[in-house]
Write an enzyme that holds these catalytic residues in place. Structure first.
Site, short mmCIF file in Angstrom:
data_model
loop_
_atom_site.label_atom_id
_atom_site.label_comp_id
_atom_site.label_asym_id
_atom_site.label_seq_id
_atom_site.Cartn_x
_atom_site.Cartn_y
_atom_site.Cartn_z
N LYS A 14 0.81 -1.21 0.00
CA LYS A 14 0.00 0.00 0.00
C LYS A 14 0.85 1.27 0.00
CE LYS A 14 -2.25 -1.00 3.72
NZ LYS A 14 -1.60 -2.26 4.05
N ARG A 89 -9.35 1.72 9.12
CA ARG A 89 -9.04 0.32 9.39
C ARG A 89 -10.17 -0.41 10.10
NH1 ARG A 89 -2.79 -0.85 10.79
NH2 ARG A 89 -1.93 0.19 8.98
N ARG A 128 11.78 -6.74 4.79
CA ARG A 128 11.77 -5.30 5.08
C ARG A 128 12.32 -5.03 6.47
NH1 ARG A 128 6.18 -2.03 5.02
NH2 ARG A 128 6.00 -2.89 7.11
N ARG A 134 13.26 -2.38 11.34
CA ARG A 134 12.00 -1.94 11.95
C ARG A 134 11.61 -2.85 13.11
NH1 ARG A 134 8.16 0.10 7.10
NH2 ARG A 134 6.62 -0.21 8.72
N ARG A 145 -0.28 -8.83 13.30
CA ARG A 145 -0.85 -7.78 12.45
C ARG A 145 -1.73 -8.38 11.36
NH1 ARG A 145 4.14 -4.77 10.39
NH2 ARG A 145 2.66 -3.44 9.30
#
Length: 191
Positions: A14, A89, A128, A134, A145
């Site tokens: 996204k 969301r 990622r 992260r 998630r």
């Protein structure tokens, strides 16, 4: 005008697609995740609160998110349109967004859902996390998630479909291929 929402599970692309569509459509890409991460990096009061939720793989409370989005949509660059990435969301956030837009005499033009295989998404997010360091992308958090998305966000697909706003696009493949699919989904409405 282009008032768009991008839906899809974490890792579906996204953020990447929002930036590319933003450049093509000349409207701002508004990412709640980017705004949250900027606040975390700056150590703001909001950032401290947000980090607790992000590190646990949970959503930031609606009251905080709604206020932040309302403020961002009130900025002059969003008057001609926007691409929302990461918001709404939940169905409560959908209704809040409806109220924000109605107050401005506007409505959503389209909701684009980017779909992708769950195992591929876990691989993408794990890569990622390694590349970007992260803290919110450990494997356990990634799986949490994904589950939270299924429980809370997936119902938005049905809601926007009922409203005739939803177009689903395959998110697997090269970035340019996915962008072309998204633009095709928008163009199919113009004719």
């Amino acid at each position: 005008m282009s008032r768009l929402v991008l839906l899809g599970p974490p890792g579906a692309g996204k953020g990447t697609q929002a930036k590319l569509l933003s450049a093509r459509l000349d409207v701002p890409a508004i990412s709640t995740g980017d705004i949250f991460r900027a606040n975390v990096a700056q150590g703001t009061e909001l950032g401290v609160k947000v980090k607790e939720y992000m590190d646990a793989g949970r959503y930031v409370p609606d009251a905080v998110t709604n206020a932040m989005v309302r403020d961002r949509l009130d900025q002059p660059d969003a008057a001609g349109g926007f691409i929302l990435d990461g918001y709404p969301r939940t169905t409560d956030q959908v209704h809040e967004l409806d109220e924000m837009l109605a107050a401005a005499g506007a409505k959503l033009d389209r909701v684009l859902e980017i779909t992708a295989d769950a195992d591929e998404l876990v691989r993408r997010l794990s890569r990622r996390a390694q590349l970007e360091g992260r803290s919110d992308d450990t494997e356990d958090v990634i799986r949490t998630r994904q589950q939270v998305y299924l429980e809370q966000t997936a119902p938005l697909v049905a809601l926007y479909s009922e409203r005739g706003l939803l177009r689903s696009v395959d998110g697997l493949g090269e970035v340019a291929e996915v962008t072309a699919r998204l633009l095709d989904a928008l163009a199919s409405d113009a004719g």
